[in-house]
Design a protein around this motif. Structure first.
Motif, short mmCIF file in Angstrom:
data_model
loop_
_atom_site.label_atom_id
_atom_site.label_comp_id
_atom_site.label_asym_id
_atom_site.label_seq_id
_atom_site.Cartn_x
_atom_site.Cartn_y
_atom_site.Cartn_z
N GLU A 173 0.83 -1.20 0.00
CA GLU A 173 0.00 0.00 0.00
C GLU A 173 0.87 1.26 0.00
O GLU A 173 1.83 1.37 0.76
N GLY A 174 0.53 2.21 -0.87
CA GLY A 174 1.29 3.45 -0.99
C GLY A 174 2.38 3.40 -2.03
O GLY A 174 2.93 4.43 -2.42
N ASP A 175 2.69 2.22 -2.53
CA ASP A 175 3.73 2.05 -3.55
C ASP A 175 3.04 1.73 -4.87
O ASP A 175 2.61 0.60 -5.11
N MET A 176 2.94 2.74 -5.75
CA MET A 176 2.22 2.58 -7.01
C MET A 176 3.16 2.42 -8.20
O MET A 176 2.75 2.56 -9.35
N TYR A 177 4.42 2.13 -7.94
CA TYR A 177 5.39 1.98 -9.02
C TYR A 177 5.20 0.63 -9.72
O TYR A 177 5.38 -0.42 -9.10
N GLN A 178 4.88 0.68 -11.00
CA GLN A 178 4.52 -0.53 -11.72
C GLN A 178 5.67 -1.17 -12.49
O GLN A 178 5.72 -2.40 -12.62
N ILE A 179 6.59 -0.37 -13.01
CA ILE A 179 7.64 -0.93 -13.86
C ILE A 179 8.52 -1.94 -13.11
O ILE A 179 8.76 -3.04 -13.62
N PRO A 180 9.01 -1.63 -11.91
CA PRO A 180 9.83 -2.63 -11.21
C PRO A 180 9.07 -3.93 -10.97
O PRO A 180 9.61 -5.01 -11.18
N LEU A 218 7.19 -19.08 -3.96
CA LEU A 218 8.00 -17.86 -3.91
C LEU A 218 7.05 -16.66 -3.90
O LEU A 218 6.11 -16.60 -4.69
N PHE A 219 7.32 -15.74 -2.98
CA PHE A 219 6.51 -14.52 -2.89
C PHE A 219 7.45 -13.32 -2.95
O PHE A 219 8.38 -13.22 -2.17
N TRP A 220 7.20 -12.43 -3.95
CA TRP A 220 8.06 -11.27 -4.08
C TRP A 220 7.33 -10.00 -3.65
O TRP A 220 6.10 -9.91 -3.76
N LEU A 221 8.09 -9.04 -3.18
CA LEU A 221 7.56 -7.74 -2.84
C LEU A 221 8.51 -6.69 -3.39
O LEU A 221 9.67 -6.61 -2.99
N SER A 222 8.03 -5.90 -4.34
CA SER A 222 8.81 -4.81 -4.91
C SER A 222 8.55 -3.56 -4.09
O SER A 222 7.40 -3.18 -3.86
N VAL A 223 9.63 -2.91 -3.63
CA VAL A 223 9.48 -1.78 -2.71
C VAL A 223 10.22 -0.57 -3.27
O VAL A 223 11.42 -0.41 -3.08
N SER A 224 9.49 0.29 -3.94
CA SER A 224 10.09 1.50 -4.51
C SER A 224 9.74 2.75 -3.72
O SER A 224 10.39 3.78 -3.89
N HIS A 225 8.72 2.68 -2.89
CA HIS A 225 8.29 3.84 -2.11
C HIS A 225 7.68 3.37 -0.80
O HIS A 225 6.91 2.40 -0.77
N LEU A 226 8.03 4.06 0.29
CA LEU A 226 7.47 3.75 1.61
C LEU A 226 6.86 5.01 2.21
O LEU A 226 7.50 6.06 2.27
N GLY A 253 14.14 -3.32 -3.95
CA GLY A 253 13.71 -2.03 -4.46
C GLY A 253 14.49 -0.91 -3.84
O GLY A 253 15.12 -1.06 -2.79
N GLN A 254 14.42 0.25 -4.45
CA GLN A 254 15.25 1.37 -4.02
C GLN A 254 14.85 1.95 -2.68
O GLN A 254 15.62 2.67 -2.06
N ALA A 255 13.64 1.68 -2.25
CA ALA A 255 13.20 2.24 -0.97
C ALA A 255 13.72 1.46 0.22
O ALA A 255 13.57 1.89 1.37
N LEU A 256 14.33 0.30 -0.02
CA LEU A 256 14.83 -0.52 1.08
C LEU A 256 16.26 -0.11 1.44
O LEU A 256 17.21 -0.41 0.74
N THR A 257 16.39 0.58 2.55
CA THR A 257 17.71 0.96 3.04
C THR A 257 18.39 -0.26 3.66
O THR A 257 17.74 -1.29 3.92
N GLU A 258 19.67 -0.15 3.91
CA GLU A 258 20.40 -1.26 4.53
C GLU A 258 19.82 -1.59 5.90
O GLU A 258 19.65 -2.77 6.25
N GLU A 259 19.48 -0.57 6.66
CA GLU A 259 18.90 -0.80 7.99
C GLU A 259 17.57 -1.53 7.89
O GLU A 259 17.27 -2.44 8.66
N LEU A 260 16.78 -1.13 6.91
CA LEU A 260 15.47 -1.76 6.74
C LEU A 260 15.62 -3.21 6.30
O LEU A 260 14.90 -4.10 6.78
N ARG A 261 16.55 -3.45 5.40
CA ARG A 261 16.78 -4.82 4.94
C ARG A 261 17.17 -5.73 6.10
O ARG A 261 16.73 -6.88 6.19
N GLN A 262 18.02 -5.24 6.98
CA GLN A 262 18.46 -6.05 8.11
C GLN A 262 17.30 -6.42 9.02
O GLN A 262 17.27 -7.51 9.60
N PRO A 308 14.43 0.27 -11.06
CA PRO A 308 14.10 1.70 -11.20
C PRO A 308 12.85 2.03 -10.43
O PRO A 308 11.99 1.20 -10.22
N SER A 309 12.73 3.26 -9.99
CA SER A 309 11.54 3.67 -9.24
C SER A 309 11.03 4.99 -9.77
O SER A 309 10.81 5.95 -9.02
N LEU A 310 10.85 5.08 -11.09
CA LEU A 310 10.46 6.33 -11.69
C LEU A 310 8.97 6.42 -11.96
O LEU A 310 8.37 7.47 -11.88
#
Length: 312
Positions: A173-180, A218-226, A253-262, A308-310
Motif C-alpha cells: 500500500e502506498g507504492d504505485m510503481y509498476q515498472i519494477p 515464492l513470494f516477491w515484494l517490490s518496494v520502490s516507495h514507503l 527495491g530502491q526504498a529498502l535501506t540497509e537498515e530496513l533490509r536487516q 528503477p523507481s520512476l
C-alpha cells in the motif's frame, strides 16, 4: 505486434520459401496450431523463439507487426541504452520498440536487456529530470511506453510447461510503481516460474489473503516507495508470520535501506535482475523441505534487487 502469423507471413518476413517454413513446422522446429478451417498458425512466442535460436534476420518486420527497421541493426548494449533513453524522452515508441526487440532477437539475455537497457535508461531519464533537463511529462510518457513494451515482451514469454513452482507478488500500500514489479514478474516467468502478479498499492491484509489462498513457493515484494517504515515493517512481519512454511520471500527495491533490509532478515543481496534470476533458479531447484522455515533447515531469507523507481 501480431499474436499469430501464417507460415506464408513468416516466410515473407525472413525471405525464405513457404515450403521451408512448413517443413520446419512438420519437423517440430516451429510449433503451430490449427484454425477451425485446418490452416496453420504460428504464435509470435514461437516465432521469436525460432528467430532467436536460429539467428534468422527479419527482412520484412512489418509483416510481423514490428517496426520496419527491426532486425536490421546490430545494437551494442551501451549504444542501445542511449538510443533507447532518447526514444523514451522523445516519445518515439516505434524506435524504442525497435531497439528493445533488436536486442532480444540478437539473443541477449532478458535480464541483460532489462538491467542494461530499460533500468539504465530510466535512471538516466530520472537524472535528466532532477537536473531540469527533462519535463515531468516526458518522464511519465517514457514510463508508459516502457510498460507497454514490457507487456509485449511478456506476451512473447509463454508460461513454462514444467514450472519451477508458483511465484506471486506485488507492491504494498502506498507504492504505485509498476515498472519494477512488472520486470520482476517478467524475469521470474522467463526463469521458469508460473507467476501471478497481484498489482501495485496493495494493503498487507490482501497480500496475506492472496498468499494463503494460492500458497506460492515464492513470494516477491517490490518496494520502490514507503510512506511509513514502521507501518511497513509491521505489515511485513504479519505477512511472514502468516505464511505457510514452504514459502520463500524475495524483496527488493530502491526504498529498502540497509537498515530496513536487516530488519527484514536479509541474508543475501541481488544487485540486479540477473542476480534475481539466479536466486529464483536456485529456489526452484530446491525441494520444498529445503526451503521450509519450520523444519530446522535453512530459513528462506529475502533477497534484494535493484530496480528503477520512476513510474507512477
Amino acid at each position: 505486434m501480431k499474436t499469430q502469423v501464417s507460415p506464408k507471413q513468416l516466410a515473407r518476413a525472413i525471405q525464405v520459401s513457404e515450403s521451408s517454413i512448413k517443413r520446419w513446422c512438420d519437423q517440430g522446429a516451429i510449433s503451430t496450431v490449427r484454425t477451425a478451417g485446418g490452416h496453420r498458425r504460428i504464435d509470435m512466442t514461437d516465432v521469436m523463439r525460432f528467430l532467436r535460436d536460429h539467428r534468422y534476420a527479419i527482412i520484412r518486420p512489418e509483416v510481423l507487426g514490428l517496426p520496419a527497421t527491426t532486425g536490421r541493426t546490430a545494437w551494442v548494449l551501451d549504444r542501445a541504452e542511449s538510443g533507447f533513453r532518447e526514444a523514451l524522452l522523445m516519445g518515439d515508441e516505434d524506435l524504442a520498440r525497435q531497439i528493445l526487440f533488436d536486442l532480444y532477437l540478437a539473443g541477449h539475455e532478458l535480464t541483460t536487456i532489462l538491467d542494461g537497457l530499460v533500468t539504465a535508461a530510466l535512471h538516466g531519464i530520472g537524472d535528466r529530470w532532477s537536473c531540469g533537463e527533462a519535463e515531468i511529462y516526458q518522464e511519465r510518457r517514457g514510463c508508459e511506453i516502457c510498460l507497454r513494451l514490457l507487456h509485449e515482451l511478456r506476451m512473447l514469454t509463454p508460461p513454462p510447461v514444467a514450472p519451477l513452482g508458483l511465484a506471486m507478488g506485488g507492491t504494498a500500500e502506498g507504492d504505485m510503481y509498476q515498472i519494477p514489479n512488472t520486470m520482476v514478474e517478467l524475469v521470474l516467468r522467463h526463469t521458469g516460474w508460473e507467476t501471478i502478479a497481484l498489482g501495485a498499492g496493495l494493503p498487507f491484509a490482501t497480500l496475506r489473503a492472496a498468499l494463503l489462498e494460492h500458497r506460492p513457493q515464492l513470494f516477491w515484494l517490490s518496494v520502490s516507495h514507503l510512506r511509513d517504515e514502521a507501518v511497513f515493517l509491521a505489515g511485513w512481519s504479519e505477512l511472514c508470520a502468516a505464511a505457510p512454511a514452504d514459502v520463500a520471500f524475495v524483496v527488493g527495491g530502491q526504498a529498502l535501506t540497509e537498515e530496513l533490509r536487516q530488519q527484514m532478515t536479509q541474508a543475501s543481496a541481488c544487485a540486479n535482475l540477473a542476480e534475481l534470476s539466479s536466486v529464483a533458479k536456485s529456489l526452484g531447484g530446491a525441494s520444498l523441505g529445503e526451503i521450509g522455515r519450520d523444519n530446522g533447515l535453512r530459513q528462506p531469507s529475502p533477497s534484494t534487487f535493484r530496480l528503477p523507481s520512476l513510474d507512477r
